[in-house]
Every structure is written in C-alpha cells, then in structure tokens.
Design a protein around this motif. Structure first.
Motif, short mmCIF file in Angstrom:
data_model
loop_
_atom_site.label_atom_id
_atom_site.label_comp_id
_atom_site.label_asym_id
_atom_site.label_seq_id
_atom_site.Cartn_x
_atom_site.Cartn_y
_atom_site.Cartn_z
N GLU A 10 0.86 -1.40 0.26
CA GLU A 10 0.21 -0.36 0.22
C GLU A 10 1.09 0.74 0.01
O GLU A 10 2.35 1.37 -0.29
CB GLU A 10 -0.86 0.14 1.47
N PRO A 16 -3.84 13.01 5.36
CA PRO A 16 -5.17 11.84 4.94
C PRO A 16 -5.90 13.18 4.13
O PRO A 16 -6.26 14.23 4.21
CB PRO A 16 -5.72 11.00 5.83
N TRP A 19 -12.90 13.67 3.25
CA TRP A 19 -14.40 12.92 2.53
C TRP A 19 -13.75 13.58 1.23
O TRP A 19 -14.92 12.98 0.79
CB TRP A 19 -15.46 13.02 3.20
N ARG A 47 -8.33 3.15 1.82
CA ARG A 47 -8.51 2.71 2.24
C ARG A 47 -9.78 3.71 3.19
O ARG A 47 -8.66 5.31 3.13
CB ARG A 47 -7.00 2.46 3.32
N VAL A 48 -10.47 4.48 3.97
CA VAL A 48 -11.43 5.25 4.91
C VAL A 48 -11.21 4.20 6.47
O VAL A 48 -12.06 3.66 6.43
CB VAL A 48 -12.30 5.04 4.02
N GLU A 49 -10.16 5.74 6.96
CA GLU A 49 -10.92 5.31 8.52
C GLU A 49 -12.37 6.56 8.43
O GLU A 49 -11.97 7.66 8.53
CB GLU A 49 -9.38 5.52 9.23
N GLU A 50 -12.77 6.43 9.66
CA GLU A 50 -13.06 7.06 10.61
C GLU A 50 -12.98 7.17 12.28
O GLU A 50 -12.47 6.32 12.52
CB GLU A 50 -15.04 5.58 10.90
N ASP A 51 -13.32 8.23 12.86
CA ASP A 51 -12.96 8.29 14.11
C ASP A 51 -13.88 9.38 14.71
O ASP A 51 -14.66 9.94 13.60
CB ASP A 51 -12.02 8.68 14.24
N ARG A 63 -14.03 10.86 8.40
CA ARG A 63 -13.79 9.90 7.55
C ARG A 63 -12.58 10.27 6.50
O ARG A 63 -13.06 11.88 6.47
CB ARG A 63 -15.08 9.56 6.82
N THR A 64 -11.66 9.70 6.79
CA THR A 64 -10.42 10.24 5.75
C THR A 64 -9.78 8.71 4.99
O THR A 64 -9.42 8.39 5.49
CB THR A 64 -9.24 10.55 6.94
N THR A 66 -6.46 7.16 4.46
CA THR A 66 -4.82 7.36 4.81
C THR A 66 -4.06 6.39 3.77
O THR A 66 -2.77 6.60 4.28
CB THR A 66 -5.66 6.25 6.18
#
Length: 137
Positions: A10, A16, A19, A47-51, A63-64, A66
């Motif tokens: 990757e 990052p 959205w 790849r989308v990460e959520e916090d 959502r970003t 990464t």
C-alpha cells in the motif's frame, strides 16, 4: 485466462484525504468486486478510516483516506498498475504517498515493485548478483 500477477502492499497518504476529496475521486473507498460500476477502470481503492469527535453539537464521524491499496483480485493482470498509481498521485498533488506495491508474476523470476520517487510512480525490478566464484558465497 492470461498471465496473472499477485500484488500486495500500500501507499500511505499524508496528510490523509478529506471526505470531499474521496468522494470526488474515481478511487472509490470500496473494493473493486463490490463496485456498482467502474467507468474509470481503476483497480486500486482508498482505505477510509473513521474516528468520532465530540463537538458542541454532538458526535461527529470524520472519514479520511489514509492509504491507496490493492484489493485481492484472483486473476489480476497488472497491465496499467503504474499508470493508476501515477493518476492518483496527480489527482492529489498536496499529499505525500509513501510505501510500495510488491508484485509477483506466475514465473519465479517475475518480481517487481511499484514505488514513488520524487512524485513519480515507477516500476523497479531487482538485480540478481552472483557471488564471486573464488570461494566467497
């Protein structure tokens, strides 16, 4: 059928992607096999990460994007993999991409990588060096 290449690895994205950037790009945040359509013929995805972030108005889900990743594709041909990586780099010039994709074809000598050097995606192949024949191994 055709010649198959297995790809893993990757490229991390820094900072990052937002959205909005993710939504406007052809690099969807879902694997190729789940896409409704793929007009851009792109195999890589984000790849989308959520916090969750607490705000005065409640919990905000951020959502970003990464990483740029390759999903598992059973019979992948890798014909334009380098060009797809470059396309993503060109779409997001204010972001740095670090990492690599390791590629292995059906023949044992067919190994290569996609790397990014000075903002350009490149295919690199290993050099095989034989040891000296004077007793060193």
């Amino acid at each position: 059928m055709g010649y198959v290449t297995h790809v893993c690895g990757e490229f991390a994205i820094n900072p990052p992607l937002t959205w909005t950037e993710i939504q406007l790009s052809p690099f969807e945040p879902i694997p190729t096999s789940l896409r409704r359509y793929s007009a851009a013929n792109i195999d890589l995805y984000l790849r989308v990460e959520e916090d969750s972030v607490d705000t005065a108005d409640g919990t905000l889900v951020r959502r970003t994007g990464t990483a740029l990743v390759m999903p598992h594709i059973d019979e992948y041909r890798a014909r334009d993999l380098v060009e797809q990586v470059q396309y993503c780099i060109d779409l997001f010039p204010d972001h740095a991409f670090t990492g690599r994709l390791d590629c292995e074809g059906e023949e044992n000598s067919d190994v290569w990588r996609v790397i990014i050097r000075d903002g350009l995606a490149a295919k690199i192949q290993p050099r095989i060096v034989w040891p000296d024949e004077d007793g060193a191994s």
